[in-house]
Scaffold this active site. Structure first.
Site, PDB file in Angstrom:
ATOM      1  N   CYS A 207       0.847  -1.195   0.000  1.00 60.99           N
ATOM      2  CA  CYS A 207       0.000   0.000   0.000  1.00 60.99           C
ATOM      3  C   CYS A 207       0.880   1.241   0.000  1.00 60.99           C
ATOM      4  O   CYS A 207       2.047   1.197   0.326  1.00 60.99           O
ATOM      5  CB  CYS A 207      -0.879   0.001   1.250  1.00 60.99           C
TER       6      CYS A 207
ATOM      7  N   ARG B  19       3.642   1.242  -7.014  1.00 64.87           N
ATOM      8  CA  ARG B  19       3.657   0.178  -5.998  1.00 64.87           C
ATOM      9  C   ARG B  19       2.563  -0.859  -6.253  1.00 64.87           C
ATOM     10  O   ARG B  19       2.527  -1.900  -5.628  1.00 64.87           O
ATOM     11  CB  ARG B  19       3.472   0.793  -4.601  1.00 64.87           C
TER      12      ARG B  19
ATOM     13  N   TRP C 238      -3.170  -2.098  -1.664  1.00 58.20           N
ATOM     14  CA  TRP C 238      -2.912  -3.396  -2.306  1.00 58.20           C
ATOM     15  C   TRP C 238      -3.580  -4.410  -1.392  1.00 58.20           C
ATOM     16  O   TRP C 238      -3.110  -4.657  -0.281  1.00 58.20           O
ATOM     17  CB  TRP C 238      -1.404  -3.630  -2.405  1.00 58.20           C
TER      18      TRP C 238
ATOM     19  N   ASN D 236      -0.419   0.429   5.961  1.00 59.04           N
ATOM     20  CA  ASN D 236       0.319  -0.436   5.038  1.00 59.04           C
ATOM     21  C   ASN D 236       0.851  -1.581   5.879  1.00 59.04           C
ATOM     22  O   ASN D 236       1.545  -1.356   6.871  1.00 59.04           O
ATOM     23  CB  ASN D 236       1.480   0.329   4.391  1.00 59.04           C
ATOM     24  N   GLY D 237       0.474  -2.817   5.526  1.00 59.73           N
ATOM     25  CA  GLY D 237       0.979  -3.976   6.272  1.00 59.73           C
ATOM     26  C   GLY D 237      -0.137  -4.936   6.612  1.00 59.73           C
ATOM     27  O   GLY D 237      -1.170  -4.980   5.947  1.00 59.73           O
TER      28      GLY D 237
ATOM     29  N   GLU E  55      13.758 -23.081 -13.897  1.00 56.72           N
ATOM     30  CA  GLU E  55      13.514 -21.649 -13.631  1.00 56.72           C
ATOM     31  C   GLU E  55      14.736 -20.822 -14.001  1.00 56.72           C
ATOM     32  O   GLU E  55      14.621 -19.740 -14.575  1.00 56.72           O
ATOM     33  CB  GLU E  55      13.134 -21.446 -12.163  1.00 56.72           C
TER      34      GLU E  55
ATOM     35  N   LYS F 171      14.660 -17.719 -16.621  1.00 52.48           N
ATOM     36  CA  LYS F 171      15.120 -16.370 -16.251  1.00 52.48           C
ATOM     37  C   LYS F 171      16.159 -15.874 -17.246  1.00 52.48           C
ATOM     38  O   LYS F 171      16.093 -14.754 -17.724  1.00 52.48           O
ATOM     39  CB  LYS F 171      15.705 -16.403 -14.841  1.00 52.48           C
TER      40      LYS F 171
ATOM     41  N   GLU G  22      14.585 -15.253 -20.828  1.00 50.19           N
ATOM     42  CA  GLU G  22      13.514 -14.258 -21.004  1.00 50.19           C
ATOM     43  C   GLU G  22      14.012 -12.828 -20.842  1.00 50.19           C
ATOM     44  O   GLU G  22      13.378 -11.909 -21.358  1.00 50.19           O
ATOM     45  CB  GLU G  22      12.352 -14.520 -20.059  1.00 50.19           C
TER      46      GLU G  22
ATOM     47  N   HIS H 204      21.024 -39.498 -22.244  1.00 56.84           N
ATOM     48  CA  HIS H 204      20.004 -39.959 -23.213  1.00 56.84           C
ATOM     49  C   HIS H 204      19.875 -38.983 -24.368  1.00 56.84           C
ATOM     50  O   HIS H 204      18.873 -38.985 -25.071  1.00 56.84           O
ATOM     51  CB  HIS H 204      18.676 -40.136 -22.480  1.00 56.84           C
TER      52      HIS H 204
ATOM     53  N   LYS I  32       3.515  -8.943 -18.669  1.00 55.11           N
ATOM     54  CA  LYS I  32       3.543  -9.390 -17.271  1.00 55.11           C
ATOM     55  C   LYS I  32       2.464 -10.442 -17.022  1.00 55.11           C
ATOM     56  O   LYS I  32       2.667 -11.386 -16.290  1.00 55.11           O
ATOM     57  CB  LYS I  32       3.340  -8.210 -16.314  1.00 55.11           C
TER      58      LYS I  32
HETATM   59  C1  AGP Z   1       8.158 -15.597 -15.553  1.00 50.84           C
HETATM   60  O1  AGP Z   1       9.255 -14.775 -15.238  1.00 50.84           O
HETATM   61  C2  AGP Z   1       7.156 -14.931 -16.446  1.00 50.84           C
HETATM   62  N1  AGP Z   1       6.743 -13.690 -15.907  1.00 50.84           N
HETATM   63  C3  AGP Z   1       5.999 -15.873 -16.818  1.00 50.84           C
HETATM   64  O2  AGP Z   1       6.528 -17.146 -17.122  1.00 50.84           O
HETATM   65  C4  AGP Z   1       4.907 -16.053 -15.735  1.00 50.84           C
HETATM   66  O3  AGP Z   1       5.418 -16.810 -14.665  1.00 50.84           O
HETATM   67  C5  AGP Z   1       3.724 -16.792 -16.375  1.00 50.84           C
HETATM   68  O4  AGP Z   1       3.215 -15.998 -17.422  1.00 50.84           O
HETATM   69  C6  AGP Z   1       2.608 -17.093 -15.371  1.00 50.84           C
HETATM   70  O5  AGP Z   1       2.085 -15.896 -14.876  1.00 50.84           O
HETATM   71  P1  AGP Z   1       1.146 -15.974 -13.578  1.00 50.84           P
HETATM   72  O6  AGP Z   1       2.005 -16.491 -12.470  1.00 50.84           O
HETATM   73  O7  AGP Z   1       0.671 -14.576 -13.342  1.00 50.84           O
HETATM   74  O8  AGP Z   1       0.034 -16.924 -13.893  1.00 50.84           O
END
Ligand code: AGP
Length: 619
Positions: free
Chosen positions: A2, A27, A74, A100-101, A490, A494, A497, A513, A614
């Site tokens: 928040c 934020r 938030w 906030n919290g 992961e 990272k 991407e 394999h 996002k």
């Molecule tokens: C990961 O760094 C990406 N932002 C992407 O893979 C993300 O995790 C995926 O689109 C799922 O999003 P969500 O967790 O909001 O469902």
């Protein structure tokens, strides 16, 4: 998180508050509001939605005053609605608060107030009621808002920065700070408070950060800071030399780096307050934020599907290990976009866990909806209160990562991992495979994870040097086994991407394999090699790829580092996790930092990588 801003001593305080809230939008929030105090009335205008909704409401209901506080919310307790938006006011209309919290003991405090009328579902509102009650207890001719706030805050549990105004103190703002940031300032006869400097640097760069347990009375004639005993103390004063853009990132060059460094707090907030004494008595038990599924129904579950995409899918892989380990139920982890197009066997004895930071990923929503059509209970592990997945699920476990702005998910991922461990413990408890005391013991051990993550963050210089060495390698292979495998996936995601370099992950046992054919002189292999049940096998895999010319960066732990140094080119040594299933929370952090540094060295747009959004709200 928040956003808070308070101004007193300026005739155009409302304009300053709205401008400050605009500076805090980064934020992340889902509602906003303002309260003004002219000594006769507290006037509140608040709206769900974006700031524009509040501005429109203010145009229709102008507020003019020299003292006011504003808030962007938030949501953590209670959906994002007008009534749950801050500020909150006590029933008599004499005290208003923004917060906030998280106030953990708000239910007990509300119960103490008996049949008091509450206008919202929030944890915050109870503090306005309590401060008003404290003021009533003071002599009529000696009302002291600061003293009243101190008395109430002494009874709160949780993490909070609180900001009050009251009719009894027309030009004062009183704040309290504990484990959530709050700064105060005074310039040209005007007093200010805010969640962070972004809201204030348009007015002043001389600020003071309150420390935990400190309070402040802010007035046009100055700012008085006291400790819990009411004794004057010196806050941490400093001059802000950031520009606004930097301020929104709190001095970090990118949101991604800021969010990587927020992980200890985000993990602590996600772990916080997970034990409760059930109404029918008995020992403390794990509980989820909102469980609209009968626990006995969960006891009859004989299969679990975990649905997710991207980074959240990798968290689900750890969720599988945790649920199978503690609850003894078979778990399949499913790419959400595939799940409903095959013929999955789903029935009322199947539990579906949908993992999503945003709670708005269309493939995950659709998969969860398919499961519910088959009458399977759905639990959502999400970061956004009131998101579609949260609303449609039968049970919700919220991660408390706060808004995640960078497209590359970091703090949301590590809090999802914590959420998966909590779900494993919860299901183990519900199915009688774990005594409450065992779950409590493991939960207690997990409390050391935030500090362990902080120790890993302190390896940043070493990690940046590795990124310097390897930032031109155009293909990187990540390998791992058991708890290391989800982190290999992961780590590869990272790197690819945000730096656009080719990166792949494989189960280390799969190398022979096929994938080992890719290894040649100069290949880079990142190996997840913690001490534990598969360490010896990882050493063999490291030897195999090095024998074929690969450079190996090993992510080890204190118990494996000595042997790794005999085989790998570079070794990062992490603390031993408090439980092997918590290891991924630590081992992902160096890979987040490595990817971040490689991408910045390559001049890429770390926060908004090409082609990515996002949240993927279309199929
Ligand atoms: C990961 O760094 C990406 N932002 C992407 O893979 C993300 O995790 C995926 O689109 C799922 O999003 P969500 O967790 O909001 O469902």
């Amino acid at each position: 998180m928040c956003g808070i801003i308070g101004i007193t001593g300026r005739p155009d305080a409302v304009d300053g508050i709205v401008a400050g809230l605009t500076r805090l939008e980064y934020r992340g929030y889902d509602s906003a509001g303002i309260v003004t105090n002219d000594g006769r009335d507290l006037r509140v205008v608040k709206r769900a939605g974006k700031l524009q909704q509040l501005v429109k409401a203010l145009e229709a209901q102008p507020l003019a005053t020299s003292t006011g506080i504003g808030h962007t919310r938030w949501a953590t307790h209670g959906e994002p609605t007008d009534r749950n938006a801050h500020p909150h006011v006590d029933p008599s209309g004499r005290v208003a608060v923004v917060h906030n919290g998280i106030i953990e003991n708000y239910q007990a405090l509300k119960a103490e107030l008996g049949d008091a009328r509450f206008a919202s579902e929030t944890d915050t509102e109870v503090t306005a009621h309590l401060v008003a009650r404290e003021l009533d207890r003071q002599p009529e001719d000696a009302r002291d808002l600061l003293a009243a706030v101190r008395a109430v805050v002494a009874r709160l549990q949780g993490a909070y920065s609180l900001c009050f105004v009251a009719l009894d103190a027309p030009d004062e703002i009183v704040v309290a700070k504990h484990e959530a940031p709050l700064i105060v300032a005074h310039a040209d006869g005007v007093g200010y408070c805010a969640s962070d400097v972004a809201a204030l640097i348009a007015h002043t760069r001389e600020v003071a950060a309150l420390l935990d347990g400190q309070f402040a009375r802010i007035a046009p004639d100055g700012v008085e800071v006291v400790d819990v005993h009411g004794e004057p103390v010196e806050p941490h004063r400093y001059e802000v030399d950031w520009d606004l853009a930097a301020a929104e990132k709190q001095g970090f060059p990118h949101f991604m780096l800021k969010e990587i460094h927020e992980q200890p707090q985000a993990i602590a907030d996600t772990l916080r307050d997970r034990l409760t004494v059930p109404p029918n008595g008995g020992g403390p038990r794990l509980y989820l934020d909102e469980l609209r599924i009968d626990e006995h129904e969960l006891g009859s579950i004989d299969k679990v599907f975990i649905l997710a995409c991207g980074t959240s899918l990798h968290a689900g892989m750890v969720g599988k290990l945790a649920i199978e380990h503690w609850a003894g139920i078979p778990v399949d982890v499913e790419v959400a976009s595939e799940f409903r197009y095959r013929d999955p066997i789903v029935d009322p004895h199947t539990l579906v866990i949908a993992i999503s930071q945003s709670g708005e990923t269309i493939d995950t929503i659709a998969g969860a909806s398919y499961a519910r059509d088959q009458r399977a209970p759905v639990i959502a592990l999400v970061n956004v209160v009131g998101s579609t997945l949260a609303r449609e699920a039968d049970g919700v476990l919220y991660t408390h990562a706060g808004p995640e702005v960078a497209v590359a998910s970091t703090k949301a991922f590590t809090t999802q991992l914590i959420g998966c461990l909590l779900l494993g413990l919860f299901l183990g408890q519900v199915r009688g495979r774990l005594f409450a005391s065992e779950a409590e013991d493991i939960l207690a051990r997990l409390q050391s994870v935030p500090e362990a993550v902080q120790q890993v963050l302190e390896l940043d210089a070493q990690i940046a040097a590795l990124a310097e060495r390897y930032h031109d390698v155009d293909y990187t292979m990540f390998i791992g086994r058991h708890t290391g495998l989800p982190i290999a996936y992961e780590g590869a995601l990272k790197l690819k991407e945000i730096s656009y370099l080719h990166a792949e992950a494989f189960p280390a046992g799969e190398m022979k394999h096929g994938p080992i054919a890719l290894i040649e002189q100069g290949s880079l292999v990142v190996a997840l090699a913690p001490a534990g049940r598969v360490f010896g096998k990882m050493v063999s895999n490291i030897q195999e790829v090095r024998a074929r010319g690969a450079a190996v960066l090993a992510i080890g732990t204190e118990g494996s580092t000595a042997e790794l140094k005999a085989h790998a080119d570079d070794v990062l040594t992490l603390p031993e996790p408090p439980h092997e299933l918590a290891g991924p929370v630590l081992s992902v952090v160096p890979l987040q930092l490595f990817s971040y540094h490689v991408a910045t060295l390559r001049g890429e747009d770390v926060d908004q990588p090409r082609n990515l959004a996002k949240t993927v709200t279309v199929e």
